[in-house]
Design a protein around this motif. Structure first.
Motif, PDB file in Angstrom:
ATOM      1  N   THR A 104       0.031   1.624  14.591  1.00 18.12           N
ATOM      2  CA  THR A 104      -1.429   1.808  16.185  1.00 18.12           C
ATOM      3  C   THR A 104      -2.780   2.496  15.172  1.00 18.12           C
ATOM      4  O   THR A 104      -3.563   1.824  16.295  1.00 18.12           O
ATOM      5  CB  THR A 104      -0.006   2.794  17.355  1.00 18.12           C
ATOM      6  N   ALA A 105      -2.574   3.083  14.697  1.00 19.03           N
ATOM      7  CA  ALA A 105      -3.395   4.442  14.251  1.00 19.03           C
ATOM      8  C   ALA A 105      -4.291   2.910  12.652  1.00 19.03           C
ATOM      9  O   ALA A 105      -5.620   2.892  13.265  1.00 19.03           O
ATOM     10  CB  ALA A 105      -3.642   5.713  13.512  1.00 19.03           C
ATOM     11  N   TRP A 106      -3.760   2.571  12.412  1.00 14.48           N
ATOM     12  CA  TRP A 106      -4.353   1.262  11.698  1.00 14.48           C
ATOM     13  C   TRP A 106      -3.663  -0.164  11.664  1.00 14.48           C
ATOM     14  O   TRP A 106      -2.456  -0.712  10.481  1.00 14.48           O
ATOM     15  CB  TRP A 106      -4.350   2.026   9.894  1.00 14.48           C
ATOM     16  N   PRO A 107      -3.903  -1.013  12.554  1.00 13.18           N
ATOM     17  CA  PRO A 107      -3.559  -2.430  12.517  1.00 13.18           C
ATOM     18  C   PRO A 107      -2.939  -2.635  11.566  1.00 13.18           C
ATOM     19  O   PRO A 107      -2.922  -3.872  11.256  1.00 13.18           O
ATOM     20  CB  PRO A 107      -4.580  -2.812  14.159  1.00 13.18           C
ATOM     21  N   ALA A 108      -3.731  -2.486   9.982  1.00 15.27           N
ATOM     22  CA  ALA A 108      -4.141  -4.055   9.492  1.00 15.27           C
ATOM     23  C   ALA A 108      -2.645  -3.432   8.567  1.00 15.27           C
ATOM     24  O   ALA A 108      -2.263  -3.960   7.496  1.00 15.27           O
ATOM     25  CB  ALA A 108      -4.835  -3.374   8.209  1.00 15.27           C
ATOM     26  N   ILE A 109      -2.043  -2.358   8.491  1.00 18.70           N
ATOM     27  CA  ILE A 109      -0.127  -1.817   8.213  1.00 18.70           C
ATOM     28  C   ILE A 109       0.177  -2.309   9.561  1.00 18.70           C
ATOM     29  O   ILE A 109       0.079  -2.489  10.619  1.00 18.70           O
ATOM     30  CB  ILE A 109      -0.550  -0.017   8.325  1.00 18.70           C
ATOM     31  N   THR A 110       0.538  -3.821   8.557  1.00 15.73           N
ATOM     32  CA  THR A 110       2.304  -4.418   9.861  1.00 15.73           C
ATOM     33  C   THR A 110       3.516  -4.193   8.972  1.00 15.73           C
ATOM     34  O   THR A 110       3.287  -3.818   7.633  1.00 15.73           O
ATOM     35  CB  THR A 110       1.968  -5.995   9.423  1.00 15.73           C
ATOM     36  N   PRO A 111       4.605  -4.684   9.837  1.00 15.91           N
ATOM     37  CA  PRO A 111       6.165  -4.196   8.337  1.00 15.91           C
ATOM     38  C   PRO A 111       6.014  -5.455   7.723  1.00 15.91           C
ATOM     39  O   PRO A 111       6.307  -4.932   6.405  1.00 15.91           O
ATOM     40  CB  PRO A 111       6.987  -5.151   9.833  1.00 15.91           C
ATOM     41  N   GLU A 112       4.984  -6.081   7.764  1.00 13.08           N
ATOM     42  CA  GLU A 112       5.422  -6.521   6.175  1.00 13.08           C
ATOM     43  C   GLU A 112       4.211  -6.299   4.863  1.00 13.08           C
ATOM     44  O   GLU A 112       4.795  -6.455   4.174  1.00 13.08           O
ATOM     45  CB  GLU A 112       4.263  -8.362   6.613  1.00 13.08           C
ATOM     46  N   ARG A 113       3.714  -4.919   5.685  1.00 14.47           N
ATOM     47  CA  ARG A 113       2.238  -4.456   4.632  1.00 14.47           C
ATOM     48  C   ARG A 113       3.100  -2.594   4.505  1.00 14.47           C
ATOM     49  O   ARG A 113       2.404  -1.828   4.538  1.00 14.47           O
ATOM     50  CB  ARG A 113       1.155  -4.246   4.814  1.00 14.47           C
ATOM     51  N   MET A 114       4.722  -2.903   4.854  1.00 12.73           N
ATOM     52  CA  MET A 114       5.392  -1.681   4.209  1.00 12.73           C
ATOM     53  C   MET A 114       6.486  -2.165   2.939  1.00 12.73           C
ATOM     54  O   MET A 114       6.971  -2.985   3.422  1.00 12.73           O
ATOM     55  CB  MET A 114       6.270  -1.360   5.254  1.00 12.73           C
ATOM     56  N   THR A 115       6.511  -1.388   2.107  1.00 11.72           N
ATOM     57  CA  THR A 115       6.490  -1.446   0.532  1.00 11.72           C
ATOM     58  C   THR A 115       7.339  -0.550  -0.018  1.00 11.72           C
ATOM     59  O   THR A 115       6.762   0.904   0.650  1.00 11.72           O
ATOM     60  CB  THR A 115       6.003  -2.509  -0.069  1.00 11.72           C
ATOM     61  N   GLY A 116       8.123  -0.540  -0.907  1.00 11.97           N
ATOM     62  CA  GLY A 116       8.904   0.238  -1.468  1.00 11.97           C
ATOM     63  C   GLY A 116       8.594   0.356  -2.881  1.00 11.97           C
ATOM     64  O   GLY A 116       7.356  -0.450  -3.585  1.00 11.97           O
ATOM     65  N   HIS A 117       8.426   2.116  -3.208  1.00 12.85           N
ATOM     66  CA  HIS A 117       7.432   2.124  -5.253  1.00 12.85           C
ATOM     67  C   HIS A 117       8.183   1.662  -5.293  1.00 12.85           C
ATOM     68  O   HIS A 117       7.175   0.614  -6.911  1.00 12.85           O
ATOM     69  CB  HIS A 117       7.749   3.391  -4.750  1.00 12.85           C
ATOM     70  N   CYS A 118       9.224   0.802  -6.182  1.00 14.58           N
ATOM     71  CA  CYS A 118       9.287  -0.513  -6.682  1.00 14.58           C
ATOM     72  C   CYS A 118       8.597  -1.550  -6.445  1.00 14.58           C
ATOM     73  O   CYS A 118       8.876  -2.946  -7.779  1.00 14.58           O
ATOM     74  CB  CYS A 118      11.517  -0.251  -6.815  1.00 14.58           C
ATOM     75  N   ASP A 119       8.255  -2.049  -5.529  1.00 16.38           N
ATOM     76  CA  ASP A 119       7.609  -3.132  -5.641  1.00 16.38           C
ATOM     77  C   ASP A 119       5.980  -3.162  -5.732  1.00 16.38           C
ATOM     78  O   ASP A 119       5.557  -4.558  -6.530  1.00 16.38           O
ATOM     79  CB  ASP A 119       8.205  -3.733  -3.778  1.00 16.38           C
ATOM     80  N   ILE A 120       5.706  -2.169  -6.197  1.00 13.78           N
ATOM     81  CA  ILE A 120       3.819  -1.876  -6.584  1.00 13.78           C
ATOM     82  C   ILE A 120       4.695  -1.361  -7.684  1.00 13.78           C
ATOM     83  O   ILE A 120       2.920  -1.692  -8.293  1.00 13.78           O
ATOM     84  CB  ILE A 120       3.513  -1.006  -5.583  1.00 13.78           C
ATOM     85  N   ALA A 121       5.459  -0.906  -8.016  1.00 24.67           N
ATOM     86  CA  ALA A 121       5.292  -0.444  -9.745  1.00 24.67           C
ATOM     87  C   ALA A 121       6.674  -1.352 -10.134  1.00 24.67           C
ATOM     88  O   ALA A 121       7.559  -0.432 -10.642  1.00 24.67           O
ATOM     89  CB  ALA A 121       5.148   1.033  -9.799  1.00 24.67           C
ATOM     90  N   PRO A 122       6.947  -2.371 -10.191  1.00 21.96           N
ATOM     91  CA  PRO A 122       8.386  -2.854 -11.014  1.00 21.96           C
ATOM     92  C   PRO A 122       7.853  -1.912 -12.432  1.00 21.96           C
ATOM     93  O   PRO A 122       7.316  -2.364 -13.781  1.00 21.96           O
ATOM     94  CB  PRO A 122       7.825  -3.888 -10.774  1.00 21.96           C
ATOM     95  N   GLY A 123       9.042  -1.850 -12.659  1.00 24.41           N
ATOM     96  CA  GLY A 123       9.498  -1.835 -14.121  1.00 24.41           C
ATOM     97  C   GLY A 123       9.495  -0.424 -14.453  1.00 24.41           C
ATOM     98  O   GLY A 123      10.064   0.004 -15.543  1.00 24.41           O
ATOM     99  N   ARG A 124       8.466   0.136 -13.710  1.00 29.67           N
ATOM    100  CA  ARG A 124       7.941   1.653 -14.034  1.00 29.67           C
ATOM    101  C   ARG A 124       8.998   2.195 -13.419  1.00 29.67           C
ATOM    102  O   ARG A 124       8.789   3.971 -12.747  1.00 29.67           O
ATOM    103  CB  ARG A 124       6.362   1.709 -13.654  1.00 29.67           C
ATOM    104  N   LYS A 125       9.182   1.759 -11.775  1.00 25.31           N
ATOM    105  CA  LYS A 125       9.733   2.391 -10.837  1.00 25.31           C
ATOM    106  C   LYS A 125      10.725   2.186  -9.528  1.00 25.31           C
ATOM    107  O   LYS A 125      10.636   0.994  -9.736  1.00 25.31           O
ATOM    108  CB  LYS A 125       8.637   3.471  -9.240  1.00 25.31           C
ATOM    109  N   THR A 126      12.166   2.793  -9.470  1.00 27.13           N
ATOM    110  CA  THR A 126      12.819   2.468  -7.978  1.00 27.13           C
ATOM    111  C   THR A 126      12.871   2.487  -6.923  1.00 27.13           C
ATOM    112  O   THR A 126      13.990   2.186  -6.305  1.00 27.13           O
ATOM    113  CB  THR A 126      14.276   2.283  -9.540  1.00 27.13           C
TER     114      THR A 126
END
Length: 191
Positions: free
Chosen positions: A144-166
């Motif tokens: 609600t505060a930051w509409p650019a964040i949508t359910p599709e822009r919620m992700t896991g650490h593993c997805d933004i740092a694959p191979g390094r984080k799980t």
């Protein structure tokens, strides 16, 4: 402008300020939410060690694992404990040090434009319903505060740092979390 967007402070969160943060780059939009997990010592819950780690107070002599992370300066914007308690370390307006080297859909350095939320847990142990509910409530406030964040822009650490984080790992039930988010969005439309 919402209070959250003006202050960066999550309502209902216990404030435990971390020194490990900095300003976001000029003009960087807040547009991503990253879900993490942490337990200190690994696999143990409920103690003060996570807060001590994020606030640079961890006694590195207290457990052999703590020597491996000695000198690290990290933080997250918030932590959701096993019982659903919300603890905030860094204003959402500032850049917490949670993602490290990372990329989301070609956008580099996710700390610059993301909000990081830690769940007290491990990759392979089920998260609690209290954690899912608190994360969904918090996610709805953030969207609600930051509409650019949508359910599709919620992700896991593993997805933004694959191979390094799980994390948050296979134990995190994304469909359950997204269902709770959808319920909150629908409730908000009926108000």
């Amino acid at each position: 402008m919402s209070t959250l967007r003006a202050t960066g402070r999550l309502p209902g969160a216990r404030w435990a300020p971390s020194p490990n943060f900095g300003p976001r780059p000029e003009g960087a939009p807040i547009s991503l939410l990253v879900v993490h997990n942490i337990s200190l010592p690994p696999g143990q819950f409920g103690g003060p060690e996570i807060e001590d780690f994020f606030c640079n107070r961890l006694d590195h002599r207290a457990h052999p694992y703590f020597r491996e992370i000695e000198g690290m300066q990290v933080s997250a914007h918030a932590l959701i404990r096993r019982d659903g308690e919300l603890v905030q370390f860094v204003s959402l307006l500032d850049r917490a040090w949670h993602a490290g080297r990372s990329s989301f859909r070609g956008e580099q350095e996710c700390n610059d434009f993301s909000i990081g939320i830690e769940l007290e847990g491990t990759d392979d142990l089920a998260y609690t319903e209290a954690q899912y509910r608190r994360l969904a409530d918090t996610g709805e406030l953030i969207m609600t505060a930051w509409p650019a964040i949508t359910p599709e822009r919620m992700t896991g650490h593993c997805d933004i740092a694959p191979g390094r984080k799980t994390d948050p790992g296979p134990a995190f039930d994304w469909s359950h979390f997204r269902g709770l988010l959808a319920d909150r969005r629908t409730e908000g439309e009926c108000d």
